[in-house]
Enzyme design. Sequence first.
Site, PDB file in Angstrom:
ATOM      1  N   GLY A  28       0.828  -1.210   0.000  1.00 38.57           N
ATOM      2  CA  GLY A  28       0.000   0.000   0.000  1.00 38.57           C
ATOM      3  C   GLY A  28       0.857   1.252   0.000  1.00 38.57           C
ATOM      4  O   GLY A  28       0.553   2.227  -0.697  1.00 38.57           O
ATOM      5  N   CYS A 395     -15.558  10.746  18.453  1.00 31.79           N
ATOM      6  CA  CYS A 395     -16.690   9.837  18.319  1.00 31.79           C
ATOM      7  C   CYS A 395     -17.104   9.297  19.694  1.00 31.79           C
ATOM      8  O   CYS A 395     -17.692  10.044  20.468  1.00 31.79           O
ATOM      9  CB  CYS A 395     -16.381   8.745  17.306  1.00 31.79           C
ATOM     10  SG  CYS A 395     -17.900   8.116  16.546  1.00 31.79           S
ATOM     11  N   HIS A 523     -15.087  11.809  12.860  1.00 36.46           N
ATOM     12  CA  HIS A 523     -13.698  11.332  12.921  1.00 36.46           C
ATOM     13  C   HIS A 523     -12.797  12.282  12.140  1.00 36.46           C
ATOM     14  O   HIS A 523     -12.612  12.102  10.932  1.00 36.46           O
ATOM     15  CB  HIS A 523     -13.589   9.951  12.266  1.00 36.46           C
ATOM     16  CG  HIS A 523     -14.218   8.854  13.042  1.00 36.46           C
ATOM     17  ND1 HIS A 523     -13.496   7.938  13.760  1.00 36.46           N
ATOM     18  CD2 HIS A 523     -15.517   8.529  13.213  1.00 36.46           C
ATOM     19  CE1 HIS A 523     -14.329   7.077  14.337  1.00 36.46           C
ATOM     20  NE2 HIS A 523     -15.556   7.408  14.011  1.00 36.46           N
ATOM     21  N   GLU A 525      -9.708  12.458  12.047  1.00 38.98           N
ATOM     22  CA  GLU A 525      -8.433  11.857  11.633  1.00 38.98           C
ATOM     23  C   GLU A 525      -8.422  11.445  10.167  1.00 38.98           C
ATOM     24  O   GLU A 525      -7.366  11.416   9.534  1.00 38.98           O
ATOM     25  CB  GLU A 525      -8.083  10.645  12.515  1.00 38.98           C
ATOM     26  CG  GLU A 525      -8.968   9.406  12.362  1.00 38.98           C
ATOM     27  CD  GLU A 525     -10.218   9.405  13.234  1.00 38.98           C
ATOM     28  OE1 GLU A 525     -10.640  10.506  13.660  1.00 38.98           O
ATOM     29  OE2 GLU A 525     -10.778   8.327  13.472  1.00 38.98           O
TER      30      GLU A 525
HETATM   31  N1  GLN Z   1     -20.050   3.211  19.422  1.00 37.16           N
HETATM   32  C1  GLN Z   1     -20.359   4.570  19.174  1.00 37.16           C
HETATM   33  C2  GLN Z   1     -21.497   4.734  18.165  1.00 37.16           C
HETATM   34  O1  GLN Z   1     -21.766   3.844  17.410  1.00 37.16           O
HETATM   35  C3  GLN Z   1     -19.130   5.321  18.723  1.00 37.16           C
HETATM   36  C4  GLN Z   1     -18.587   4.845  17.420  1.00 37.16           C
HETATM   37  C5  GLN Z   1     -17.189   5.325  17.144  1.00 37.16           C
HETATM   38  O2  GLN Z   1     -16.475   5.712  18.060  1.00 37.16           O
HETATM   39  N2  GLN Z   1     -16.795   5.255  15.900  1.00 37.16           N
HETATM   40  O3  GLN Z   1     -22.105   5.766  18.119  1.00 37.16           O
END
Ligand code: GLN
Length: 552
Positions: A28, A395, A523, A525
């Site tokens: 990759g 998240c 997210h 990132e």
């Molecule tokens: N488990 C949580 C949700 O589904 C957070 C998911 C995550 O951190 N990507 O909302």
Amino acid sequence: MSEAHSSGARATKYVFVTGGVVSSIGKGVVAASTGLLLEARGLKIAIMKLDPYINVDPGTMNPFEHGEVFVTDDGAETDLDLGHYERFTQSYLSQKSNITTGGIYNAVIQKERRGEYLGKTVQVIPHITDEIKSRIRMLTAESEEPIDIAIIEIGGTVGDIESLPFLEALRQFRLDVGPPNCCFIHVTLVPYIEAAGELKTKPTQHSVRALRDIGIQPHIIVCRTGPHTLAQDQRRKVGLFCDVPENCIICAEDVSPLYAVPMHLKEQDIDLTILQLLGITPPPSDTSAWEAMVERLKNPKDTVRIAAVGKYIEHDDAYKSINEAFVHAGIRNECKAKITWVDSEKISSDADAAAMLGEFDGILVGPGFGTRGIEGKIRAAKYARTNNVPYFGICLGMQIAVIEFARHVAGIADAHSTEIDPQTPAPVISLLSEQRGVQDLGGTMRLGAYRCELEPGTKAREAYGEDVVYERHRHRYEFNNDYLEALEQAGLVVSGTHPKGGHRLVEIVELKNHPWYCASQFHPEFKSKPLHPQPLFTAFVKHALERKRGAL
Ligand code: GLN
């Protein structure tokens, strides 16, 4: 317009990257580095990964075994190699850039059910191989700008039963588009045998033989040699046995940092060799911005220590994009962000939190699923909040911040997420409305980029320097707006929201009287690149650095 197009040769050319001997040798990164070097010559590239497993996408695979699931803007759950592609190149990829055996079979079986092959026996050749070829064509078909070179990486290892249909499709594809339009790069392991005190090329010879059995002759062989260098006579030997000119044998020894790999390949003219093979006159190369970035990365002026509070992890790739986003934020802040994983299951009390987190300059609670270690994460968030330690939640880490604030500041003692406690009397985090009734687990989360509007005067707005941003999501649960008023009254700042059907989904929360306490439902990132560090990561690392220097 690029050289290849201005010279009238409008057809896309193809670079295929296969792997030999063992998996996980960095195909990759070779594919991504190749993309970078071609872009540095002003060529327009597209890039894709073909994965030979049966899962329709990697979304249901355990990241602790397989590495992280990388999410694209259009909400595809993809292989982590797409993260390398996006970080090394200028591209923002879509679901067209990752297909699996499962996805291919799924499409073919659906066509069969619709009667599209009526009368025919549906077979691997030609139906599966045709579907693979059509996906490769689709990669470049609807591109706004014409694609000069498409780079296609094939997951797995040559010789695996699973990769056979893909390799057969490539063999045919080469004939379809004309052999001069295709270049095959084979990335192999050349192991160092301690007892003999030398690198052994035999596995590479066997692997190339396996490839030739299928009808594919590699043009370039990239030898992964660990910390060792392939001597001239060994290059000659690989070339001789594999029927490849010596200048097409590339020695890819381990280089650090990873972002220096493109330069290492460029020194051996891999890009010039590819262009020569494809009959493209090489435009001049400019990799100066990338090289300057690598220099900054190699020479940090300081180090900050970040505690990443989560499940104990063995697989470094499980949070690949987060680790990389910290590298990028470090480059921007001229420091190294050193991440230490702290097992949240071991944080059993506030005293534990103080003892285990006291030495760090910043605390991260990252993404996660399931109930394990949740209370420890809540204690970590509390420790950060009450001790003015910069906190970044991603998240699940944002949901944790909300629960902690609700319990200990807003006085909602039973506050919880229905993911962890479905019966909680105070569901401050609950299932997204569109998730109710969803049964299938594959591809059904809230996925991909959504608009996020930022509140003026907040830390998030300051970090981004923009009013509206688009960030990628992967979750089922969200901030429950029934508690919005109570939490805002208690001092929680909602600094980013997504407008949806007359109400606003909470995307970012933060604290006012705290140096930097910010948590996002999305997210961030996934969109961080070394030349474009993600703003929230950059701000978090900046404040961690200030804390270390005693400014906070
Ligand atoms: N488990 C949580 C949700 O589904 C957070 C998911 C995550 O951190 N990507 O909302």
